[in-house]
Design an enzyme around this catalytic site. Sequence first.
Site, PDB file in Angstrom:
ATOM      1  N   LYS A 142      39.605  38.851  35.760  1.00 55.36           N
ATOM      2  CA  LYS A 142      40.885  39.142  36.069  1.00 55.36           C
ATOM      3  C   LYS A 142      41.396  37.527  36.382  1.00 55.36           C
ATOM      4  CE  LYS A 142      39.989  43.885  37.962  1.00 55.36           C
ATOM      5  NZ  LYS A 142      38.766  43.690  38.069  1.00 55.36           N
TER       6      LYS A 142
ATOM      7  N   ASP B 239      46.293  32.379  37.490  1.00 53.76           N
ATOM      8  CA  ASP B 239      46.702  30.979  38.021  1.00 53.76           C
ATOM      9  C   ASP B 239      47.535  30.278  37.083  1.00 53.76           C
ATOM     10  OD1 ASP B 239      46.295  28.319  39.252  1.00 53.76           O
ATOM     11  OD2 ASP B 239      44.348  28.962  39.599  1.00 53.76           O
TER      12      ASP B 239
ATOM     13  N   THR C 143      44.270  49.395  40.705  1.00 55.45           N
ATOM     14  CA  THR C 143      44.448  51.080  40.908  1.00 55.45           C
ATOM     15  C   THR C 143      44.170  50.957  42.421  1.00 55.45           C
ATOM     16  OG1 THR C 143      42.164  51.232  40.280  1.00 55.45           O
ATOM     17  CG2 THR C 143      43.794  52.320  39.020  1.00 55.45           C
TER      18      THR C 143
HETATM   19  O1  C5P Z   1      31.743  52.948  39.648  1.00 56.29           O
HETATM   20  P1  C5P Z   1      32.823  53.224  38.874  1.00 56.29           P
HETATM   21  O2  C5P Z   1      32.790  54.151  37.879  1.00 56.29           O
HETATM   22  O3  C5P Z   1      34.006  53.784  39.995  1.00 56.29           O
HETATM   23  O4  C5P Z   1      33.225  51.750  38.451  1.00 56.29           O
HETATM   24  C1  C5P Z   1      34.609  51.536  37.913  1.00 56.29           C
HETATM   25  C2  C5P Z   1      34.569  49.866  37.208  1.00 56.29           C
HETATM   26  O5  C5P Z   1      35.859  49.462  36.849  1.00 56.29           O
HETATM   27  C3  C5P Z   1      34.237  48.701  38.647  1.00 56.29           C
HETATM   28  O6  C5P Z   1      33.474  47.749  38.042  1.00 56.29           O
HETATM   29  C4  C5P Z   1      35.819  48.709  39.056  1.00 56.29           C
HETATM   30  O7  C5P Z   1      35.611  47.289  39.676  1.00 56.29           O
HETATM   31  C5  C5P Z   1      36.351  48.564  38.106  1.00 56.29           C
HETATM   32  N1  C5P Z   1      37.737  48.824  37.997  1.00 56.29           N
HETATM   33  C6  C5P Z   1      38.485  49.819  38.590  1.00 56.29           C
HETATM   34  N2  C5P Z   1      39.705  50.097  38.728  1.00 56.29           N
HETATM   35  C7  C5P Z   1      40.625  49.153  38.247  1.00 56.29           C
HETATM   36  C8  C5P Z   1      40.071  47.973  37.468  1.00 56.29           C
HETATM   37  C9  C5P Z   1      38.567  47.845  37.498  1.00 56.29           C
HETATM   38  O8  C5P Z   1      37.568  50.647  39.016  1.00 56.29           O
HETATM   39  N3  C5P Z   1      42.076  49.219  38.217  1.00 56.29           N
END
Ligand code: C5P
Length: 253
Positions: free
Chosen positions: A78, A81, A139
């Site tokens: 992500k 900059d 999110t």
């Molecule tokens: O364990 P889980 O299914 O919740 O993992 C979701 C992954 O997606 C994690 O690595 C989290 O950091 C990433 N993520 C997220 N929501 C976002 C962006 C990335 O859950 N908006």
Amino acid sequence: MANAKDIIIACDFKSADETIKFLDKLTRIRDEVIHCDDITVGAGRPFVKVGMEIFYAEGPAIIKMLKERGHKVFLDLKLHDIPNTVKRTMQVLGEYGVDMVNVHAAGGRAMMEAAREGLMLGAARYADKPKLIAVTQLTSTDEDTMHSELLIDRPLDVVVKHYALNAKEAGLDGVVCSAFEARAIHETCGDDFITVTPGIRFADSASDDQRRIMTPAQAREAGSDYIVVGRPITAAERPIDAYTRCREEFLGK
Ligand code: C5P
């Protein structure tokens, strides 16, 4: 042309050792039981996501190891900059041979254009060019936070669609978003603009800290192109069963 669809396993482990242990378990069984007809070494290996924690701990070696083992890699750093810094950094990441990488759309169009230029320079020697996607709004940022802390006073869905359009106009391939936003983003940016959606849970699994969740089947219906699934697979007693269930629900195979 319809977008490719796939499941990306979020490998949110602390170290390369833990990651290898998990993938060994998953791919050994997978190669033997499900993909016993694969003749290409590494074919059918799951698409995996490498996040900041493990990348900062292990460095580029983790990417090299995953690529050598035949995995597609989404490097989820992500970037956000000034354009020049992002361009130069993306060139470095492109050289690793990653398959997907991302920036924050909040960095603006010039930054996203620079990111794309840098990434393509870095990836010049690879036939399969990496996908560059943008995070619209995290999110974890809800509408209240956006209004009161970030002083962005438009509704969240309007901001998300606008940021997605900025990403498209900057030449990016898609966005990371909630599955709840996937349909609207396709309507705004077109069917070939890809939507990568975390927040996926099975109907009978814990939601953990995710708030707006969908099952793999619902995400498919909602128009997600890639689902990012972490704990429902990584913390499952039998990760291969959880991964197989994801494939059945999301890909129909
Ligand atoms: O364990 P889980 O299914 O919740 O993992 C979701 C992954 O997606 C994690 O690595 C989290 O950091 C990433 N993520 C997220 N929501 C976002 C962006 C990335 O859950 N908006």
